[in-house]
Design a protein around this motif. Structure first.
Motif, PDB file in Angstrom:
ATOM      1  N   PRO A  69       0.847  -1.203   0.000  1.00  0.00           N
ATOM      2  CA  PRO A  69       0.000   0.000   0.000  1.00  0.00           C
ATOM      3  C   PRO A  69       0.877   1.246   0.000  1.00  0.00           C
ATOM      4  CG  PRO A  69      -0.760  -1.570   1.644  1.00  0.00           C
ATOM      5  CD  PRO A  69       0.564  -2.088   1.142  1.00  0.00           C
ATOM      6  N   PRO A  70       0.333   2.406  -0.377  1.00  0.00           N
ATOM      7  CA  PRO A  70       1.146   3.632  -0.356  1.00  0.00           C
ATOM      8  C   PRO A  70       1.702   3.872   1.044  1.00  0.00           C
ATOM      9  CG  PRO A  70      -1.104   4.073  -1.128  1.00  0.00           C
ATOM     10  CD  PRO A  70      -1.047   2.635  -0.771  1.00  0.00           C
ATOM     11  N   GLU A  71       2.838   4.525   1.086  1.00  0.00           N
ATOM     12  CA  GLU A  71       3.504   4.750   2.370  1.00  0.00           C
ATOM     13  C   GLU A  71       2.582   5.479   3.344  1.00  0.00           C
ATOM     14  OE1 GLU A  71       7.339   6.549   1.760  1.00  0.00           O
ATOM     15  OE2 GLU A  71       7.422   6.878   3.943  1.00  0.00           O
ATOM     16  N   GLY A  72       2.519   4.980   4.546  1.00  0.00           N
ATOM     17  CA  GLY A  72       1.723   5.634   5.577  1.00  0.00           C
ATOM     18  C   GLY A  72       0.260   5.235   5.587  1.00  0.00           C
ATOM     19  N   PHE A  73      -0.155   4.412   4.631  1.00  0.00           N
ATOM     20  CA  PHE A  73      -1.568   4.012   4.607  1.00  0.00           C
ATOM     21  C   PHE A  73      -1.873   3.201   5.869  1.00  0.00           C
ATOM     22  CE2 PHE A  73      -5.415   1.764   3.398  1.00  0.00           C
ATOM     23  CZ  PHE A  73      -6.122   2.782   2.778  1.00  0.00           C
ATOM     24  N   PRO A  74      -3.005   3.493   6.541  1.00  0.00           N
ATOM     25  CA  PRO A  74      -3.238   2.867   7.853  1.00  0.00           C
ATOM     26  C   PRO A  74      -3.508   1.363   7.783  1.00  0.00           C
ATOM     27  CG  PRO A  74      -5.155   4.138   7.159  1.00  0.00           C
ATOM     28  CD  PRO A  74      -4.074   4.437   6.168  1.00  0.00           C
ATOM     29  N   LYS A  75      -3.124   0.695   8.861  1.00  0.00           N
ATOM     30  CA  LYS A  75      -3.539  -0.703   9.062  1.00  0.00           C
ATOM     31  C   LYS A  75      -4.927  -0.641   9.690  1.00  0.00           C
ATOM     32  CE  LYS A  75      -2.411  -4.472  12.280  1.00  0.00           C
ATOM     33  NZ  LYS A  75      -2.601  -5.687  11.505  1.00  0.00           N
ATOM     34  N   PHE A  76      -5.850  -1.451   9.167  1.00  0.00           N
ATOM     35  CA  PHE A  76      -7.211  -1.421   9.712  1.00  0.00           C
ATOM     36  C   PHE A  76      -7.327  -2.371  10.909  1.00  0.00           C
ATOM     37  CE2 PHE A  76      -8.213  -0.712   5.033  1.00  0.00           C
ATOM     38  CZ  PHE A  76      -8.276   0.666   5.174  1.00  0.00           C
ATOM     39  N   PRO A  77      -7.839  -1.877  12.031  1.00  0.00           N
ATOM     40  CA  PRO A  77      -8.149  -2.812  13.120  1.00  0.00           C
ATOM     41  C   PRO A  77      -9.229  -3.783  12.633  1.00  0.00           C
ATOM     42  CG  PRO A  77      -8.403  -0.501  13.820  1.00  0.00           C
ATOM     43  CD  PRO A  77      -8.216  -0.496  12.336  1.00  0.00           C
ATOM     44  N   ASP A  78      -9.255  -4.996  13.173  1.00  0.00           N
ATOM     45  CA  ASP A  78     -10.316  -5.938  12.770  1.00  0.00           C
ATOM     46  C   ASP A  78     -11.685  -5.309  13.027  1.00  0.00           C
ATOM     47  OD1 ASP A  78      -8.193  -7.598  12.339  1.00  0.00           O
ATOM     48  OD2 ASP A  78      -8.957  -9.252  13.574  1.00  0.00           O
ATOM     49  N   LEU A  79     -12.566  -5.436  12.031  1.00  0.00           N
ATOM     50  CA  LEU A  79     -13.943  -4.947  12.224  1.00  0.00           C
ATOM     51  C   LEU A  79     -14.659  -5.920  13.146  1.00  0.00           C
ATOM     52  CD1 LEU A  79     -15.548  -4.027   8.780  1.00  0.00           C
ATOM     53  CD2 LEU A  79     -15.077  -2.478  10.683  1.00  0.00           C
ATOM     54  N   PRO A  80     -15.248  -5.446  14.232  1.00  0.00           N
ATOM     55  CA  PRO A  80     -15.900  -6.374  15.156  1.00  0.00           C
ATOM     56  C   PRO A  80     -17.051  -7.138  14.487  1.00  0.00           C
ATOM     57  CG  PRO A  80     -15.638  -4.201  16.149  1.00  0.00           C
ATOM     58  CD  PRO A  80     -15.267  -4.055  14.701  1.00  0.00           C
ATOM     59  N   ALA A  81     -17.119  -8.447  14.747  1.00  0.00           N
ATOM     60  CA  ALA A  81     -18.168  -9.282  14.163  1.00  0.00           C
ATOM     61  C   ALA A  81     -19.560  -8.761  14.523  1.00  0.00           C
ATOM     62  CB  ALA A  81     -17.999 -10.720  14.636  1.00  0.00           C
ATOM     63  N   GLY A  82     -19.665  -8.156  15.722  1.00  0.00           N
ATOM     64  CA  GLY A  82     -20.960  -7.680  16.190  1.00  0.00           C
ATOM     65  C   GLY A  82     -21.600  -6.644  15.277  1.00  0.00           C
ATOM     66  N   ARG A  83     -20.832  -6.047  14.413  1.00  0.00           N
ATOM     67  CA  ARG A  83     -21.423  -5.075  13.487  1.00  0.00           C
ATOM     68  C   ARG A  83     -22.367  -5.763  12.506  1.00  0.00           C
ATOM     69  NH1 ARG A  83     -18.828  -0.150  13.850  1.00  0.00           N
ATOM     70  NH2 ARG A  83     -19.453   0.488  11.761  1.00  0.00           N
ATOM     71  N   TYR A  84     -22.273  -7.090  12.419  1.00  0.00           N
ATOM     72  CA  TYR A  84     -23.133  -7.841  11.500  1.00  0.00           C
ATOM     73  C   TYR A  84     -24.194  -8.684  12.221  1.00  0.00           C
ATOM     74  CZ  TYR A  84     -19.227  -6.808   8.383  1.00  0.00           C
ATOM     75  OH  TYR A  84     -18.246  -6.179   7.656  1.00  0.00           O
ATOM     76  N   ASN A  85     -24.114  -8.765  13.548  1.00  0.00           N
ATOM     77  CA  ASN A  85     -25.099  -9.639  14.209  1.00  0.00           C
ATOM     78  C   ASN A  85     -25.509  -9.198  15.606  1.00  0.00           C
ATOM     79  OD1 ASN A  85     -22.896 -10.324  15.737  1.00  0.00           O
ATOM     80  ND2 ASN A  85     -23.087 -12.537  15.425  1.00  0.00           N
ATOM     81  N   ASP A  86     -25.030  -8.069  16.049  1.00  0.00           N
ATOM     82  CA  ASP A  86     -25.374  -7.632  17.399  1.00  0.00           C
ATOM     83  C   ASP A  86     -26.623  -6.743  17.339  1.00  0.00           C
ATOM     84  OD1 ASP A  86     -25.414  -5.910  19.779  1.00  0.00           O
ATOM     85  OD2 ASP A  86     -23.524  -6.920  20.264  1.00  0.00           O
ATOM     86  N   GLU A  87     -27.652  -7.155  18.077  1.00  0.00           N
ATOM     87  CA  GLU A  87     -28.930  -6.417  18.041  1.00  0.00           C
ATOM     88  C   GLU A  87     -28.745  -4.959  18.466  1.00  0.00           C
ATOM     89  OE1 GLU A  87     -31.772  -7.238  16.823  1.00  0.00           O
ATOM     90  OE2 GLU A  87     -31.554  -9.421  16.603  1.00  0.00           O
ATOM     91  N   GLU A  88     -27.840  -4.757  19.389  1.00  0.00           N
ATOM     92  CA  GLU A  88     -27.616  -3.394  19.870  1.00  0.00           C
ATOM     93  C   GLU A  88     -27.089  -2.510  18.723  1.00  0.00           C
ATOM     94  OE1 GLU A  88     -24.794  -3.140  23.060  1.00  0.00           O
ATOM     95  OE2 GLU A  88     -25.164  -0.979  23.355  1.00  0.00           O
ATOM     96  N   PHE A  89     -26.167  -3.074  17.931  1.00  0.00           N
ATOM     97  CA  PHE A  89     -25.617  -2.296  16.814  1.00  0.00           C
ATOM     98  C   PHE A  89     -26.691  -2.057  15.756  1.00  0.00           C
ATOM     99  CE2 PHE A  89     -23.165  -1.488  12.960  1.00  0.00           C
ATOM    100  CZ  PHE A  89     -22.403  -0.425  13.422  1.00  0.00           C
ATOM    101  N   PHE A  90     -27.489  -3.093  15.500  1.00  0.00           N
ATOM    102  CA  PHE A  90     -28.563  -2.962  14.507  1.00  0.00           C
ATOM    103  C   PHE A  90     -29.544  -1.855  14.931  1.00  0.00           C
ATOM    104  CE2 PHE A  90     -32.548  -4.402  12.411  1.00  0.00           C
ATOM    105  CZ  PHE A  90     -32.092  -4.379  11.103  1.00  0.00           C
ATOM    106  N   GLU A  91     -29.837  -1.790  16.201  1.00  0.00           N
ATOM    107  CA  GLU A  91     -30.739  -0.745  16.704  1.00  0.00           C
ATOM    108  C   GLU A  91     -30.107   0.638  16.569  1.00  0.00           C
ATOM    109  OE1 GLU A  91     -33.901  -0.509  17.284  1.00  0.00           O
ATOM    110  OE2 GLU A  91     -33.801  -2.567  16.539  1.00  0.00           O
TER     111      GLU A  91
END
Ligand code: FES
Ligand SMILES: [Fe+2]
Length: 425
Positions: free
Chosen positions: A23-45
């Motif tokens: 990747p271009p120099e300095g491009f950020p490393k992405f933290p893992d996206l939490p699984a709960g963003r796809y199945n946590d009712e609280e996030f869906f709400e």
């Protein structure tokens, strides 16, 4: 319109993408996206309450309500909305909720109300402007002020023939929301295109899992070996991240300047003449938050939408647009192209159910995304921004690691231009 300067920048970036070793120099490393963003009712709400309630959404096109008095029901965003083509030519939207006791003011998907909308329960009548203009036995309501019983309006704006709505009265204008994309899309002439086809598929996964399959080309070699891969060179793909979470990808076709399949077939179909060089030689696709994905082109192209039904079910809505083909039915070559595309999107959607099961399993904790998948991270990061970063619990957050220095106009093209200037000195 993409300007000559933008086209030059894109060509340069494609070249950079082909040659880069990382990747271009300095491009950020992405933290893992939490699984709960796809199945946590609280996030869906949180999404329901603070995200879908604030974003501009495509509700339909003028081709669906072409005449004065035409209306359509729109509820795929899980709010009951009626959209009316008024006498003054203005398209307005309202909650389809009678101000008496909440009965639906219209009940058919499409219809015509020449003299106003009449509630089927007790007969209250609303004008095309949403005002309460008639009611039976008004004498029985004490001190009743009709003027403050108009239908609740929904903010509505047009982009060409496309009807956009926003549930937030204080939302910025559609133009401000779309930003540079508003101008870039002009070459596709949404004011003149005709709706060719419109259908909805049911998918059994979170809406973001479904949509993300259309936001990167890292998957092309694996799931489209016979379809997309022979024509699109994913290694030269250029991602551009825009404010408000929107993004663009431009991936070069393997044979640049090849004639479109339509021209090869010898048909005399009208092209959208203003479509520029990039739209003709590359796959130029946009994501517009919340749920628009469109791989555009000069003849016929789809606009895809992904609507949550619940946390694990999605409506996949597909509209096709083309330049006016004149009188007569939809050309056969369009039908064939749509059939072909449906094969491609069946490839794209094939893992949705299984991915949802993985996300729901004990094992799955998070998603590591790479540079090529930056548009997905950018989208998640923006969802949290709109919801309100401190409202999203820490274990569900997409940490904002993509800084302004990577968001248009500060994208790779700017870096390449600086390098060029330095080299010239
Ligand atoms: S609910 Fe509409 S008139 Fe009574
Ligand atoms: Fe794909």
């Amino acid at each position: 319109m993409l300007t000559q300067e933008q086209i030059r920048d894109i060509r340069q970036q494609i070249d950079f993408e082909f040659k880069r070793k990382s990747p271009p120099e300095g491009f950020p490393k992405f933290p893992d996206l939490p699984a709960g963003r796809y199945n946590d009712e609280e996030f869906f709400e949180l999404e329901n309450k603070h995200y879908w309630s604030k974003v501009w959404m495509l509700a339909g096109t003028l081709d669906e309500i072409p005449e004065v008095g035409n209306y359509m029901l729109w509820d795929i965003a899980r709010q009951p909305i009626v959209i009316v083509h008024g006498k003054d030519g203005v398209v307005r939207s309202f909650y389809n909720t009678c101000r008496h006791r909440g009965a639906p003011v219209v009940t058919e998907k499409y219809g015509t109300a020449e003299h106003g909308l009449v509630c089927g329960y007790h007969g209250w009548v609303y004008s095309h402007e949403g005002d309460l203009v008639g009611m039976r036995d008004k004498r029985d309501f004490v001190d009743f002020d009709m003027e403050c019983r108009s239908l609740y309006p929904v903010k509505t704006e047009m982009f060409g023939k496309l009807i956009f709505v926003n549930f937030n009265e204080d939302a910025p204008s559609l133009r401000d929301y779309m930003g540079p994309i508003y101008d870039e899309l002009q070459e596709f002439q949404f004011q003149n295109l005709r709706l060719v086809d419109h259908y909805v598929w049911d998918l059994h996964c979170n809406w973001k899992i479904a949509m993300e399959a259309n936001m990167e080309v890292y998957h092309v070699k694996s799931i489209h070996p016979q379809t997309v891969d022979p024509s699109l060179d994913y290694r030269g793909n250029v991602n551009t991240l825009y404010p408000h979470g929107h993004s663009r990808m431009v991936a070069p076709n393997r044979v640049a300047n090849r004639k479109s399949g339509y021209a090869q077939a010898g048909t005399d179909l009208r092209e959208i003449e203003t479509v520029g060089e990039i739209g003709r030689t590359c796959t130029q696709s946009y994501h517009i938050e919340p749920n628009w994905v469109s791989p555009l082109g000069p003849v016929l192209f789809p606009v895809l939408h992904f609507w949550p039904v619940n946390i694990r079910e999605t409506k996949y809505e597909i509209r096709w647009f083309a330049a006016d083909w004149g009188t007569g039915p939809v050309p056969e070559i369009f039908r064939k192209q749509i059939e072909y595309f449906n094969v491609v999107i069946t490839e794209d959607t094939q893992f949705g159910d299984a991915i949802q099961k993985s996300v729901d399993s004990y094992a799955f904790k998070g998603v590591p995304l790479c540079y090529q998948e930056a548009r997905i991270y950018h989208m998640h990061q923006n969802i949290d921004k709109v919801i309100g970063a401190n409202i999203v619990p820490a274990h569900l957050r997409a940490e904002p690691v993509i800084g302004e220095e990577w968001i248009h106009p500060n994208d790779t093209s700017e870096r390449l231009r600086q390098q060029e200037a330095m080299a010239a000195e």
